[in-house]
Design a protein around this motif. Structure first.
Motif, mmCIF file in Angstrom:
data_model
loop_
_atom_site.group_PDB
_atom_site.id
_atom_site.type_symbol
_atom_site.label_atom_id
_atom_site.label_comp_id
_atom_site.label_asym_id
_atom_site.label_seq_id
_atom_site.Cartn_x
_atom_site.Cartn_y
_atom_site.Cartn_z
ATOM 1 N N SER A 143 9.205 -5.761 16.499
ATOM 2 C CA SER A 143 10.333 -5.721 15.465
ATOM 3 C C SER A 143 9.909 -6.126 14.104
ATOM 4 N N ALA A 144 9.102 -7.187 13.790
ATOM 5 C CA ALA A 144 8.816 -7.294 12.580
ATOM 6 C C ALA A 144 7.943 -6.363 12.043
ATOM 7 N N ARG A 145 6.903 -5.842 12.732
ATOM 8 C CA ARG A 145 6.027 -4.570 12.280
ATOM 9 C C ARG A 145 7.163 -3.403 11.905
ATOM 10 N N GLN A 146 8.025 -2.942 12.651
ATOM 11 C CA GLN A 146 8.853 -2.090 12.501
ATOM 12 C C GLN A 146 9.753 -2.215 11.230
ATOM 13 N N TYR A 147 10.317 -3.328 10.963
ATOM 14 C CA TYR A 147 11.148 -3.784 9.793
ATOM 15 C C TYR A 147 10.140 -3.671 8.545
ATOM 16 N N GLY A 148 9.044 -4.190 8.753
ATOM 17 C CA GLY A 148 8.035 -4.265 7.247
ATOM 18 C C GLY A 148 7.726 -2.885 7.024
ATOM 19 N N GLN A 149 7.311 -1.852 8.098
ATOM 20 C CA GLN A 149 6.631 -0.488 7.840
ATOM 21 C C GLN A 149 8.036 0.257 7.081
ATOM 22 N N ALA A 150 9.143 0.027 7.632
ATOM 23 C CA ALA A 150 10.368 0.659 6.968
ATOM 24 C C ALA A 150 10.529 0.478 5.765
ATOM 25 N N ALA A 151 10.484 -1.018 5.290
ATOM 26 C CA ALA A 151 10.682 -1.167 3.988
ATOM 27 C C ALA A 151 9.540 -0.848 3.198
ATOM 28 N N ALA A 152 8.227 -0.723 3.814
ATOM 29 C CA ALA A 152 7.027 -0.379 2.796
ATOM 30 C C ALA A 152 7.286 1.143 2.518
ATOM 31 N N ALA A 164 11.881 -8.489 5.035
ATOM 32 C CA ALA A 164 12.001 -7.553 6.193
ATOM 33 C C ALA A 164 11.341 -7.795 7.271
ATOM 34 N N VAL A 165 9.973 -8.221 7.287
ATOM 35 C CA VAL A 165 9.431 -8.727 8.292
ATOM 36 C C VAL A 165 9.895 -9.896 9.176
ATOM 37 N N ALA A 166 10.384 -10.851 8.098
ATOM 38 C CA ALA A 166 11.177 -12.081 8.608
ATOM 39 C C ALA A 166 12.249 -11.813 9.513
ATOM 40 N N LEU A 167 12.941 -10.902 8.960
ATOM 41 C CA LEU A 167 14.292 -10.509 9.658
ATOM 42 C C LEU A 167 13.922 -9.845 10.897
ATOM 43 N N GLU A 170 13.038 -12.202 13.652
ATOM 44 C CA GLU A 170 13.981 -13.080 14.110
ATOM 45 C C GLU A 170 14.978 -12.068 15.141
ATOM 46 N N LEU A 171 15.314 -10.934 14.592
ATOM 47 C CA LEU A 171 16.095 -10.206 15.476
ATOM 48 C C LEU A 171 15.469 -9.594 16.617
ATOM 49 N N GLY A 172 14.023 -9.349 16.813
ATOM 50 C CA GLY A 172 13.316 -9.173 17.741
ATOM 51 C C GLY A 172 13.109 -10.262 18.755
ATOM 52 N N ALA A 173 13.103 -11.624 18.377
ATOM 53 C CA ALA A 173 13.232 -12.753 19.232
ATOM 54 C C ALA A 173 14.274 -12.666 19.915
ATOM 55 N N ARG A 174 15.569 -12.376 19.279
ATOM 56 C CA ARG A 174 16.804 -12.629 20.175
ATOM 57 C C ARG A 174 17.241 -11.395 20.948
ATOM 58 N N SER A 175 16.602 -10.166 20.676
ATOM 59 C CA SER A 175 17.075 -9.094 21.112
ATOM 60 C C SER A 175 17.139 -9.107 22.524
#
Length: 237
Positions: A143-152, A164-167, A170-175
């Motif tokens: 999830s961190a990689r996906q959010y980071g790539q989307a932001a980039a 974005a990576v941090a968010l 966090e969301l991936g750990a909770r998923s």
């Protein structure tokens, strides 16, 4: 009892148990709920903990060795003796990847009977048996990689990408956190039963806790769903 020093535990419980009293359960009319007896005295809580460790640990290790290819199943059971630690139990790993189960003194003191403690202990052991820590890390990384790539891809600044990576982490750990809890309830009920305890009685501990189903973005499933999962596990031979 490889992770437990009973003498130190006995002294620790005598020293601090009972210093704080959890809120009494109240019925709709405000009366104390008599279905749950008051917490144990320090000596009784220590003896109960030592007894449950001695019976649950070998059963959990047997289940673990049958399920995990890496056979990292040498459970170490540790007591967090800090006085102000909230009631809690959790699973982690030592430097060799062996499972560690940690219980706070306040949780041990709040266990009203051996079935409750055996169920909680079996539940925490099940998190390791089902490899939830590794699965959680993998979800967080993806999830961190996906959010980071989307932001980039949108031309975000480095600071925004880091957020974005941090968010995402966090969301991936909770998923799948609720799913993991139910998996641990299911297997934990079977371990506790195999160790000679009544998981349904043990799972009544949920009834003394706030229902996570009523909390926004809770990482735990509703109490009713957890009780249904325990019942389903006990229908399996």
């Amino acid at each position: 009892m490889k992770g437990l020093r009973v003498a130190c535990l006995l002294l620790g419980l005598v020293a601090v148990a009972g210093c704080t009293t959890p809120p009494l359960q109240q019925g709709r009319a405000g009366a104390i709920d008599s279905a749950f007896p008051s917490r144990l005295d320090a000596d009784s809580a220590a003896r109960q903990f030592a007894q449950v460790v001695s019976t649950v640990e070998p059963v959990a290790e047997r289940y673990c060795r049958a399920a995990r290819a890496d056979r990292k199943c040498d459970f170490h059971i540790i007591v967090d003796t800090r006085r102000r630690s909230a009631p809690n139990a959790f699973q982690t790993l030592d430097d060799n990847g062996e499972p560690v189960l940690i219980f706070t003194l306040s949780l041990i003191a709040d266990m009203r009977n051996p079935d409750e403690l055996a169920f909680v202990m079996s539940h925490e052991a099940s998190h390791h048996i089902r490899d939830h820590l590794s699965r959680q890390r993998a979800n967080a990384d993806t999830s961190a990689r996906q959010y980071g790539q989307a932001a980039a891809s949108k031309g975000a600044s480095r600071a925004a990408i880091r957020r974005a990576v941090a968010l995402g982490a966090e969301l991936g750990a909770r998923s799948y956190s609720k799913q993991f809890e139910l998996e641990a309830d299911y297997l934990g009920a079977q371990i506790a039963r195999s160790a000679g305890y009544n998981p349904l009685r043990g799972a009544q501990y949920f009834q003394r806790l706030p229902d996570p189903g009523e909390e926004f973005q809770s990482s735990h499933p509703p109490n009713a769903e957890r009780m249904a999962t325990v019942r389903a596990a006990l229908r399996q031979n």
